[in-house]
Write a protein that holds these residues in place. Structure first.
Motif, PDB file in Angstrom:
ATOM      1  N   PHE A   1     -24.478  25.189   5.137  1.00 22.78           N
ATOM      2  CA  PHE A   1     -25.365  25.608   6.223  1.00 22.78           C
ATOM      3  C   PHE A   1     -25.357  27.132   6.280  1.00 22.78           C
ATOM      4  CE2 PHE A   1     -21.191  24.451   7.883  1.00 22.78           C
ATOM      5  CZ  PHE A   1     -20.786  25.597   8.533  1.00 22.78           C
ATOM      6  N   LEU A   2     -26.346  27.674   6.967  1.00 20.66           N
ATOM      7  CA  LEU A   2     -26.491  29.117   7.087  1.00 20.66           C
ATOM      8  C   LEU A   2     -25.500  29.654   8.121  1.00 20.66           C
ATOM      9  CD1 LEU A   2     -28.303  31.524   6.174  1.00 20.66           C
ATOM     10  CD2 LEU A   2     -29.795  30.988   8.102  1.00 20.66           C
ATOM     11  N   ALA A   3     -24.875  30.782   7.816  1.00 20.91           N
ATOM     12  CA  ALA A   3     -23.956  31.428   8.767  1.00 20.91           C
ATOM     13  C   ALA A   3     -24.336  32.906   8.864  1.00 20.91           C
ATOM     14  CB  ALA A   3     -22.511  31.272   8.317  1.00 20.91           C
ATOM     15  N   ILE A   4     -24.597  33.358  10.082  1.00 21.22           N
ATOM     16  CA  ILE A   4     -25.151  34.692  10.307  1.00 21.22           C
ATOM     17  C   ILE A   4     -24.344  35.425  11.377  1.00 21.22           C
ATOM     18  CG2 ILE A   4     -27.151  35.956  11.247  1.00 21.22           C
ATOM     19  CD1 ILE A   4     -27.793  34.936   8.538  1.00 21.22           C
ATOM     20  N   VAL A   5     -24.102  36.719  11.145  1.00 19.05           N
ATOM     21  CA  VAL A   5     -23.552  37.619  12.171  1.00 19.05           C
ATOM     22  C   VAL A   5     -24.619  38.656  12.488  1.00 19.05           C
ATOM     23  CG1 VAL A   5     -21.852  39.435  12.618  1.00 19.05           C
ATOM     24  CG2 VAL A   5     -21.137  37.304  11.540  1.00 19.05           C
ATOM     25  N   ASP A   6     -24.865  38.882  13.776  1.00 25.22           N
ATOM     26  CA  ASP A   6     -25.890  39.857  14.155  1.00 25.22           C
ATOM     27  C   ASP A   6     -25.471  40.598  15.423  1.00 25.22           C
ATOM     28  OD1 ASP A   6     -28.877  40.580  13.350  1.00 25.22           O
ATOM     29  OD2 ASP A   6     -28.751  40.615  15.534  1.00 25.22           O
ATOM     30  N   TYR A   7     -25.968  41.810  15.556  1.00 25.38           N
ATOM     31  CA  TYR A   7     -25.617  42.706  16.665  1.00 25.38           C
ATOM     32  C   TYR A   7     -26.438  42.435  17.925  1.00 25.38           C
ATOM     33  CZ  TYR A   7     -24.257  47.286  18.688  1.00 25.38           C
ATOM     34  OH  TYR A   7     -23.760  48.301  19.476  1.00 25.38           O
ATOM     35  N   ALA A   8     -27.359  41.489  17.898  1.00 23.86           N
ATOM     36  CA  ALA A   8     -28.256  41.255  19.040  1.00 23.86           C
ATOM     37  C   ALA A   8     -27.461  41.158  20.337  1.00 23.86           C
ATOM     38  CB  ALA A   8     -29.059  39.977  18.817  1.00 23.86           C
TER      39      ALA A   8
ATOM     40  N   ALA B   1     -15.331  26.484  16.901  1.00 22.40           N
ATOM     41  CA  ALA B   1     -16.015  25.309  17.435  1.00 22.40           C
ATOM     42  C   ALA B   1     -17.432  25.197  16.900  1.00 22.40           C
ATOM     43  CB  ALA B   1     -16.032  25.374  18.964  1.00 22.40           C
ATOM     44  N   ALA B   2     -18.121  26.328  16.794  1.00 25.13           N
ATOM     45  CA  ALA B   2     -19.486  26.313  16.270  1.00 25.13           C
ATOM     46  C   ALA B   2     -19.508  25.828  14.825  1.00 25.13           C
ATOM     47  CB  ALA B   2     -20.091  27.710  16.374  1.00 25.13           C
ATOM     48  N   VAL B   3     -18.563  26.314  14.030  1.00 27.67           N
ATOM     49  CA  VAL B   3     -18.493  25.910  12.624  1.00 27.67           C
ATOM     50  C   VAL B   3     -18.156  24.422  12.515  1.00 27.67           C
ATOM     51  CG1 VAL B   3     -17.164  26.199  10.487  1.00 27.67           C
ATOM     52  CG2 VAL B   3     -17.978  28.211  11.747  1.00 27.67           C
ATOM     53  N   ALA B   4     -17.236  23.954  13.341  1.00 29.78           N
ATOM     54  CA  ALA B   4     -16.858  22.541  13.302  1.00 29.78           C
ATOM     55  C   ALA B   4     -18.028  21.637  13.673  1.00 29.78           C
ATOM     56  CB  ALA B   4     -15.678  22.297  14.244  1.00 29.78           C
ATOM     57  N   TYR B   5     -18.914  22.120  14.503  1.00 32.61           N
ATOM     58  CA  TYR B   5     -20.065  21.336  14.964  1.00 32.61           C
ATOM     59  C   TYR B   5     -21.176  21.294  13.918  1.00 32.61           C
ATOM     60  CZ  TYR B   5     -23.595  19.827  18.431  1.00 32.61           C
ATOM     61  OH  TYR B   5     -24.555  19.146  19.129  1.00 32.61           O
ATOM     62  N   ALA B   6     -21.215  22.263  13.011  1.00 31.52           N
ATOM     63  CA  ALA B   6     -22.344  22.423  12.089  1.00 31.52           C
ATOM     64  C   ALA B   6     -22.348  21.364  10.995  1.00 31.52           C
ATOM     65  CB  ALA B   6     -22.307  23.807  11.466  1.00 31.52           C
ATOM     66  N   LYS B   7     -23.574  20.994  10.600  1.00 36.22           N
ATOM     67  CA  LYS B   7     -23.796  20.052   9.515  1.00 36.22           C
ATOM     68  C   LYS B   7     -24.757  20.684   8.498  1.00 36.22           C
ATOM     69  CE  LYS B   7     -23.064  15.772  12.129  1.00 36.22           C
ATOM     70  NZ  LYS B   7     -22.381  16.440  13.261  1.00 36.22           N
ATOM     71  N   PRO B   8     -24.886  20.105   7.314  1.00 32.13           N
ATOM     72  CA  PRO B   8     -25.817  20.658   6.325  1.00 32.13           C
ATOM     73  C   PRO B   8     -27.212  20.848   6.914  1.00 32.13           C
ATOM     74  CG  PRO B   8     -24.440  19.002   5.299  1.00 32.13           C
ATOM     75  CD  PRO B   8     -24.123  18.951   6.765  1.00 32.13           C
ATOM     76  N   GLY B   9     -27.806  22.009   6.630  1.00 32.22           N
ATOM     77  CA  GLY B   9     -29.136  22.331   7.120  1.00 32.22           C
ATOM     78  C   GLY B   9     -29.147  23.075   8.440  1.00 32.22           C
ATOM     79  N   ASP B  10     -27.977  23.154   9.109  1.00 33.96           N
ATOM     80  CA  ASP B  10     -27.897  23.881  10.377  1.00 33.96           C
ATOM     81  C   ASP B  10     -27.730  25.384  10.129  1.00 33.96           C
ATOM     82  OD1 ASP B  10     -28.015  21.470  11.671  1.00 33.96           O
ATOM     83  OD2 ASP B  10     -25.884  21.388  12.198  1.00 33.96           O
ATOM     84  N   ALA B  11     -27.695  26.146  11.216  1.00 34.79           N
ATOM     85  CA  ALA B  11     -27.375  27.568  11.156  1.00 34.79           C
ATOM     86  C   ALA B  11     -26.405  27.893  12.283  1.00 34.79           C
ATOM     87  CB  ALA B  11     -28.621  28.429  11.292  1.00 34.79           C
ATOM     88  N   VAL B  12     -25.324  28.575  11.943  1.00 38.59           N
ATOM     89  CA  VAL B  12     -24.379  29.100  12.928  1.00 38.59           C
ATOM     90  C   VAL B  12     -24.642  30.588  13.056  1.00 38.59           C
ATOM     91  CG1 VAL B  12     -21.952  29.586  13.447  1.00 38.59           C
ATOM     92  CG2 VAL B  12     -22.622  27.358  12.515  1.00 38.59           C
TER      93      VAL B  12
ATOM     94  N   GLN C   1     -36.402  29.160   8.956  1.00 38.00           N
ATOM     95  CA  GLN C   1     -35.538  29.001   7.786  1.00 38.00           C
ATOM     96  C   GLN C   1     -34.564  27.840   7.927  1.00 38.00           C
ATOM     97  OE1 GLN C   1     -33.640  32.748   6.624  1.00 38.00           O
ATOM     98  NE2 GLN C   1     -35.061  33.824   7.968  1.00 38.00           N
ATOM     99  N   VAL C   2     -34.505  27.244   9.107  1.00 39.76           N
ATOM    100  CA  VAL C   2     -33.470  26.256   9.413  1.00 39.76           C
ATOM    101  C   VAL C   2     -34.110  24.877   9.583  1.00 39.76           C
ATOM    102  CG1 VAL C   2     -31.644  25.611  11.027  1.00 39.76           C
ATOM    103  CG2 VAL C   2     -32.063  28.026  10.519  1.00 39.76           C
ATOM    104  N   THR C   3     -33.713  23.940   8.750  1.00 33.15           N
ATOM    105  CA  THR C   3     -34.233  22.572   8.862  1.00 33.15           C
ATOM    106  C   THR C   3     -33.477  21.769   9.907  1.00 33.15           C
ATOM    107  OG1 THR C   3     -32.765  21.852   7.073  1.00 33.15           O
ATOM    108  CG2 THR C   3     -34.989  22.562   6.463  1.00 33.15           C
ATOM    109  N   GLY C   4     -32.259  22.195  10.202  1.00 33.96           N
ATOM    110  CA  GLY C   4     -31.434  21.488  11.178  1.00 33.96           C
ATOM    111  C   GLY C   4     -31.387  22.204  12.515  1.00 33.96           C
ATOM    112  N   ARG C   5     -30.189  22.379  13.048  1.00 34.05           N
ATOM    113  CA  ARG C   5     -30.005  22.909  14.391  1.00 34.05           C
ATOM    114  C   ARG C   5     -29.553  24.362  14.380  1.00 34.05           C
ATOM    115  NH1 ARG C   5     -25.438  18.794  15.799  1.00 34.05           N
ATOM    116  NH2 ARG C   5     -24.895  19.615  13.740  1.00 34.05           N
TER     117      ARG C   5
END
Length: 485
Positions: A339-346, A440-451, A362-366
């Motif tokens: 799954f996609l993993a992103i860090v941003d300054y927003a 917790a966010a990473v543990a919740y993620a599945k293929p196609g999601d984005a953290v 870009q995200v097919t999942g959640r």
């Protein structure tokens, strides 16, 4: 520079004779020959530290009439000005030989996009074989060499000294971020700008500015004629207002008519983008970006217009843009996860919304978002940030950012109130410990999601009750992801 020459430059008599070889407003940093700027502050007066400065080698002091009443200044050569902060930049520039007379400075202001646009400018300048300097939030560089940095825009004495070092090192052009604080507090006074650029405006810093109108007017001072060229993105109402009152402004848009237009934007499956820049002369310039998000198309178009103003061909600049990546700005973290993993300054409502809107296609999942708000800053944006994230995420985990002197739970409660009031909200969680929230966010993620871990970006510390603890979102996210392999 002799004190009488400095006094004449700012319209005050010199109270004593001295030869000044440097300027600082921090008593602990004084070196022999320095002019110590003893400025009035909200909690203390700089003149209260004059004894430390004089003992450290200060040969003269710039202050206001109130500062002269301190016993430590008896017999010390003085420059007394009713508003010393307003003239500090000009004084520092004189002492350092007016360094920006020998540099082309490209200043970028706006709420979001300053850092990315400055990095694009640096890359475009390098592609044109110019020797570039960079000054901004993520860091300061001289021809690619990194220097330590603390403020988005350094205080005036530090800034002028930095410009002088850059000029001595052969720098020809400088890309720099210009914050509203810097403009209001005179940090860029004494700086000559080749280009002033505006990206956008949305709510932020209302702990410092009275309201959005005051915030806008602070940004607009960069366009008061101090720059040779003005470049304004007119994709929002603030930009259109600024362009209308700035004679000769070069306009930029991704959505409508402008001198420079970005059209045919396309996003690849890996998040890279391409678009065509339509130049004022009718030229069509293809541009490729590693940076995802429609707002980065706007940032790149602004950078192209700025570089064109200082003689860099758009096609050359575009070649330089292709490899640009910015720490903490849409930064991808890859540890082999599915799954996609992103860090941003927003860290403001508009930036959070733009970030998540850019990622959604870009995200097919959640979308799984980890977000907090800083303490001792604009409280009004906290519920707005919570609402902006909740409206776009399937799961929002509200956590701590830099609570500073505030109660972290109270900050989270204000964010949660905004999130819970959002009718489109997905699932909500509150985990104060930022490391645990990321895990917790990473543990919740599945293929196609984005953290998405937002708010701190490139920062490497978390400030709690005056103590900065080591904390790096990118490193923490990487560690959490390693457990998924």
């Amino acid at each position: 520079m002799t004190l009488d020459v400095l006094g004449a430059a700012i319209g005050v008599p010199a109270g004593g004779a001295a030869t000044v070889t440097g300027v600082t407003l921090r008593a602990s940093d004084v070196r022999h020959g320095d002019l110590f700027a003893a400025l009035p502050g909200s909690r203390a007066h700089g003149a209260d530290y004059a004894a430390v400065a004089v003992a450290g080698g200060a040969v003269a002091v710039l202050t206001d009439p109130d500062g002269t009443r301190r016993p430590a200044l008896a017999g010390v050569p003085l420059l007394v000005h009713p508003r010393p902060r307003e003239v500090l930049g000009a004084v520092a520039a004189l002492v350092h030989g007016d360094p920006t007379a020998h540099l082309r400075v490209l200043g970028v202001t706006g709420t979001s996009g300053k850092t990315t646009t400055a990095h694009l400018l640096e890359a475009g300048l390098a592609a044109a074989r110019r020797t570039a300097g960079l000054i901004g939030t993520v860091g300061t560089r001289i021809d690619g060499r990194r220097l330590p940095t603390a403020l988005t825009t350094p205080e005036a004495p530090d800034l002028q000294a930095l410009f002088a070092v850059m000029a001595e090192d052969g720098v020809t052009d400088v890309a720099m971020e210009v914050s509203s604080h810097a403009l209001t507090m005179g940090r860029v006074a004494g700086t000559r700008f080749a280009v002033a650029a505006f990206t956008n405006l949305s709510q932020d810093h209302l702990d410092f500015h009275r309201d959005m109108e005051d915030y806008f007017e602070a940004k607009a001072t960069l366009f008061d004629g101090r720059a040779e060229h003005a470049v304004v993105c007119v994709d929002d109402e603030w930009g259109r207002r600024l362009a209308a009152r700035t004679p000769g402004a070069v306009t930029v848009s991704t959505t409508g008519p402008a001198a420079w237009r970005a059209v045919d934007a396309r996003t690849g499956p890996d998040g890279t983008q391409s678009f065509t820049a339509l130049a004022p002369d009718g030229a069509q310039v293809p541009v490729r970006l590693q940076l995802p998000g429609a707002f980065n198309v706007a940032n790149a178009a602004v950078a192209l217009a700025c570089l064109d103003a200082v003689g860099v061909p758009a096609a050359v600049a575009a070649d330089g843009f292709a490899g640009v990546e910015v720490p903490g700005r849409m930064q991808r973290i890859e540890e082999g996860q599915q799954f996609l993993a992103i860090v941003d300054y927003a860290h403001k409502p508009g930036a959070v919304a733009a970030l998540l809107d850019a990622l959604r296609p870009q995200v097919t999942g959640r979308l799984i978002v980890v977000l907090g708000c800083g303490g001792d800053r604009d409280r009004g944006k906290r519920p707005l940030m919570g609402a902006a994230a909740a409206a776009r995420a399937e799961l929002l985990i509200v956590t701590d950012d830099n609570p500073r002197s505030e109660d972290p739970a109270a900050i989270r409660a204000e964010m949660m109130a905004g999130a819970e009031a959002e009718p489109r909200a997905g699932d909500l969680m509150e985990i104060g410990d930022r490391r645990a929230a990321i895990a917790a966010a990473v543990a919740y993620a599945k293929p196609g999601d984005a953290v998405v871990v937002a708010g701190k970006g490139h920062e490497t510390g978390q400030e709690v009750m005056g103590v900065k603890h080591p904390f790096d979102d990118a490193a923490e996210l990487a560690v959490a992801l390693q457990g998924t392999r």
